[in-house]
Structures are given as structure tokens and as C-alpha cells.
Write a protein that holds these residues in place. Structure first.
Motif, mmCIF file in Angstrom:
data_model
loop_
_atom_site.group_PDB
_atom_site.id
_atom_site.type_symbol
_atom_site.label_atom_id
_atom_site.label_comp_id
_atom_site.label_asym_id
_atom_site.label_seq_id
_atom_site.Cartn_x
_atom_site.Cartn_y
_atom_site.Cartn_z
ATOM 1 N N GLN A 1 0.845 -1.189 0.000
ATOM 2 C CA GLN A 1 0.000 0.000 0.000
ATOM 3 C C GLN A 1 0.881 1.240 0.000
ATOM 4 O O GLN A 1 2.017 1.223 0.487
ATOM 5 C CB GLN A 1 -0.956 0.017 1.195
ATOM 6 N N THR A 2 0.310 2.290 -0.583
ATOM 7 C CA THR A 2 1.004 3.573 -0.683
ATOM 8 C C THR A 2 0.077 4.650 -0.151
ATOM 9 O O THR A 2 -1.003 4.877 -0.715
ATOM 10 C CB THR A 2 1.389 3.870 -2.138
ATOM 11 N N ASN A 3 0.477 5.320 0.904
ATOM 12 C CA ASN A 3 -0.351 6.333 1.553
ATOM 13 C C ASN A 3 0.427 7.632 1.687
ATOM 14 O O ASN A 3 1.647 7.670 1.551
ATOM 15 C CB ASN A 3 -0.811 5.874 2.940
ATOM 16 N N LEU A 4 -0.331 8.667 1.982
ATOM 17 C CA LEU A 4 0.283 9.951 2.299
ATOM 18 C C LEU A 4 0.697 9.971 3.764
ATOM 19 O O LEU A 4 0.106 9.265 4.589
ATOM 20 C CB LEU A 4 -0.699 11.093 2.025
ATOM 21 N N PRO A 5 1.653 10.785 4.115
ATOM 22 C CA PRO A 5 2.007 10.921 5.529
ATOM 23 C C PRO A 5 0.825 11.461 6.346
ATOM 24 O O PRO A 5 -0.082 12.111 5.818
ATOM 25 C CB PRO A 5 3.181 11.911 5.516
ATOM 26 N N THR A 6 0.867 11.179 7.628
ATOM 27 C CA THR A 6 -0.254 11.576 8.485
ATOM 28 C C THR A 6 -0.463 13.084 8.476
ATOM 29 O O THR A 6 -1.598 13.568 8.467
ATOM 30 C CB THR A 6 0.010 11.095 9.918
ATOM 31 N N GLN A 7 0.615 13.862 8.455
ATOM 32 C CA GLN A 7 0.481 15.319 8.485
ATOM 33 C C GLN A 7 -0.098 15.872 7.187
ATOM 34 O O GLN A 7 -0.586 17.004 7.154
ATOM 35 C CB GLN A 7 1.828 15.982 8.773
ATOM 36 N N ASN A 8 -0.025 15.101 6.116
ATOM 37 C CA ASN A 8 -0.574 15.568 4.839
ATOM 38 C C ASN A 8 -1.999 15.077 4.579
ATOM 39 O O ASN A 8 -2.649 15.548 3.647
ATOM 40 C CB ASN A 8 0.315 15.116 3.680
ATOM 41 N N LEU A 9 -2.442 14.119 5.376
ATOM 42 C CA LEU A 9 -3.767 13.564 5.124
ATOM 43 C C LEU A 9 -4.864 14.596 5.347
ATOM 44 O O LEU A 9 -5.816 14.688 4.564
ATOM 45 C CB LEU A 9 -4.001 12.352 6.028
ATOM 46 N N ASP A 10 -4.749 15.393 6.415
ATOM 47 C CA ASP A 10 -5.789 16.381 6.708
ATOM 48 C C ASP A 10 -5.917 17.403 5.584
ATOM 49 O O ASP A 10 -7.029 17.741 5.148
ATOM 50 C CB ASP A 10 -5.480 17.088 8.032
ATOM 51 N N ALA A 11 -4.770 17.895 5.103
ATOM 52 C CA ALA A 11 -4.817 18.868 4.010
ATOM 53 C C ALA A 11 -5.384 18.246 2.734
ATOM 54 O O ALA A 11 -6.174 18.874 2.013
ATOM 55 C CB ALA A 11 -3.414 19.421 3.738
#
Length: 369
Positions: free
Chosen positions: A171-181
Motif C-alpha cells: 500500500q502507498t499512503n500519504l504521511p499523516t500530516q498531509n492527510l488532513d490537508a
């Protein structure tokens, strides 16, 4: 007896030694026979094996395909959008001797730690190379990137005696700090699309509503026009019927219109009239005789007696009435009644059409006090 006592321990020790020198090699594993840490035998085929008891040891390694889940690795592609990649690998021990020499006594756990470091390094190197963007990682070109990671990891893992079969990006996800934005941007886009849909719906609704209002106005105007035409035709027919009915008896028509004028003018809250005493409006209030008879009974002033009549009219109302009654026989004696009756008939004939209407109109316009 003494021989039996000596032979029994010898047989037991020999049996124990024989059993400890025999080992079984399973088809799912490879075996190394070590003597003081040195490799003496390598058994890769299933069956029985022999070693020197108490001196040599047996070390077993799994010969099956193994899997390894790597830790989440943060990579930065060429478009500077950081991603967190989670991968796993499938491998097996290809050369047990080289594996033993490279890993030592750490065994499989140490080998997985070192292989995990190799995989993470190759994942960062391949996904962070030039020309590789986040869109490339999330597109169909992802399979080519995994093949590159597999080849690079395989070449690095050969020194450990391992063979890397395959490496896959789980799986490929965004970092946690970028998820909200990212979620906020996605939410804003969806809200904008929803607002556009609502605006288009409102526009369509306004068009339908305007069309319906225009249709209503057109239908109402057409209906009112038809109603006015029908009402006008009905009024014309009513007036024609009234004209025919009242034309058959003009005297009754005058009487009916006078009564209608009295009904409209002499009401409880409006019973004061300002009129001259000799107005035709009071004809049917003075007597119940027809208007032609009242006119016939009215004295006609003579030329010689004009001054006397005027003086008599200025005295008392009772004298005037007596003179009127007295003048009637004189007119009859002189042969003038026929002329007065004929003039009354002509006056009544001329007033049949206009006088009642004038009375009704004047009654509607009476000034109240």
C-alpha cells in the motif's frame, strides 16, 4: 552374573551414542553438521544422517519460500510529494553454507533484519529516482517499479545466501500530516461540485417556474377574455330581453325604474335628498296615477292669466291646488282637454326611452347630507 552387570551399561551407552549420532533430514529443510563451529557436512536431501556424538552439532534451516513484511518507508518522488510505502518480499535460502557464513549464529531473525534493510534502501532508491512521480507510483507503471526493486534487492541479497523471488508494494499512503490537508482539498472539490449541481438545478427550476408562470398568465388572460366576451354577449342579450319586455309596456317600465331609483336612494342611512319640489323624481311619491295622467292634470298657464297664476303660486300651496283643480273644468269647457291629452301622449311617447334611464342615473348621483 558379573559379565551381565558390565555388559548392560556398555549396551546402554552404545545405544545412546548410536542414537545421538543419527539425525533425520526433512524434505522441507537443509542441515549443516558443525564441529566446533566449522561446517563438516551439508545435507540437502531428505533421509538419515550421521554425526559424531558430543562433538558435532546439527543446524537446520528452512528450505521453503518465506515472506517478509517490511516496515513503512517514507519516500519522496520527483514531484516532492512524500509517500509512505509498505512492501513485502518473498525469498528463500539459496545457499546454506554462504548463509551460515554471512549471518553466523543469528539465524533467520538476523537474516530478515538485514534483508529488510536492503529492501528499504532499494525502495527509496527506485521510487526516489529521476522521472518517478507520485502519479507514476499510483499508475500502471507501478509493476515496472516493483520489478526494478526486485532485481536490485536480489543482487544485494546474494551475498547473504538468499534469493529474493519477488517484492511487492502492499500500500502507498500519504504521511499523516498531509492527510488532513488532502482530505480538506478533496472535501472542497466535492463541495464545489455539489454547489455547481445545485446551481444548475436551481437554474432549471427557475426556467420551469417561469414557463409555468407565463403559461398561467396566458391561460388566465385567455379565460378572462373569453369570460368578458361571454359576459358582454350575456349583457347584450339581457338588455335585448329587457328592451323587448319593457317596450311592451312603457308605463310599467317607467314605474319599475322609479321604484328601483327609490330603493337605491331612500335607504335607512341615506334618506335625505336635496331636490326641487317640482322634480319628476317625486311623481310616483305624490300619486299612484301614471305619469301621463299627472301631466294631464297639471294646469297649462294662459297668456292673460300668467301674472295671476304666478301671484297665486306665490301665496299658499292650498290655493295653487284649488286653482289647478278649477282650471281643469275651464279647459274642458273651452275644448282644450283633447289638445292636452294629445300633448301628454306625445310627451309620454318621447320620454319612454330616455326618461326612466335619466331618473335612475339621477337617483344614483343624489347628494346626501
Amino acid at each position: 552374573m558379573r559379565k551381565a552387570t558390565i555388559l548392560i551399561p556398555i549396551v546402554v551407552v552404545a545405544a545412546i551414542g548410536l542414537l545421538s549420532s543419527i539425525f533425520i533430514v526433512d524434505e522441507r529443510e537443509n542441515v549443516l553438521v558443525l564441529q566446533f563451529g566449522q561446517i563438516k557436512q551439508v545435507k540437502e536431501e531428505p533421509g538419515l544422517g550421521f554425526k559424531v556424538p558430543l562433538i558435532q552439532d546439527v543446524v537446520r534451516y528452512d528450505d521453503r519460500i518465506l515472506s517478509l513484511d517490511t516496515e513503512a518507508t517514507e519516500v519522496t518522488p520527483a514531484d516532492d510529494r512524500r509517500l509512505v510505502v509498505d512492501a513485502f518480499a518473498r525469498y528463500r535460502i539459496d545457499d546454506v553454507v554462504q548463509f551460515r557464513e554471512a549471518i553466523g549464529v543469528g539465524g533467520l531473525l538476523a537474516a530478515e533484519n538485514r534483508l529488510g534493510d536492503i529492501l528499504n534502501a532499494q525502495i527509496r532508491a527506485v521510487l526516489g529516482s529521476d522521472g518517478v512521480t507520485s502519479n507514476t507510483i499510483l499508475s500502471e507503471d507501478r509493476s515496472q517499479l516493483m520489478e526494478r526493486i526486485t532485481e536490485e534487492s536480489r543482487s544485494r541479497a546474494e551475498a547473504l545466501g538468499l534469493y529474493v523471488i519477488d517484492v511487492r508494494l502492499k500500500q502507498t499512503n500519504l504521511p499523516t500530516q498531509n492527510l488532513d490537508a488532502t482530505f480538506a482539498r478533496m472535501r472542497a472539490e466535492r463541495e464545489r461540485e455539489a454547489a455547481d449541481e445545485i446551481a444548475r438545478g436551481e437554474e432549471a427550476a427557475q426556467r420551469v417556474r417561469a414557463l409555468a408562470d407565463r403559461t398561467v398568465v396566458e391561460l388566465v388572460s385567455d379565460a378572462e377574455r373569453e369570460a368578458e366576451i361571454t359576459r358582454g354577449q350575456a349583457d347584450a342579450e339581457r338588455n335585448r330581453i329587457f328592451a323587448e319586455a319593457f317596450g311592451a309596456n312603457p308605463e310599467f317600465f317607467e314605474f319599475y325604474r322609479s321604484l328601483t331609483a327609490y330603493t337605491r336612494s331612500l335607504r335607512g342611512e341615506n334618506s335625505t335628498l336635496v331636490l326641487t319640489p317640482d322634480s319628476e323624481f317625486f311623481d310616483y311619491l305624490k300619486t299612484d296615477q301614471p305619469r301621463e295622467v299627472n301631466r294631464a292634470l297639471t294646469p297649462v298657464p294662459q297668456d292673460g292669466a300668467e301674472g295671476a297664476d304666478q301671484s297665486g303660486a306665490n301665496t299658499e300651496e292650498g290655493d295653487g291646488a284649488s286653482q289647478t283643480e278649477a282650471s281643469a273644468p275651464e279647459a274642458e269647457a273651452q275644448g282644450e282637454p283633447e289638445q292636452s291629452e294629445a300633448s301628454a301622449d306625445e310627451d309620454s311617447g318621447s320620454d319612454n326611452s330616455s326618461l326612466p334611464v335619466a331618473e335612475a342615473d339621477s337617483a344614483d348621483e343624489v347628494e346626501t347630507q
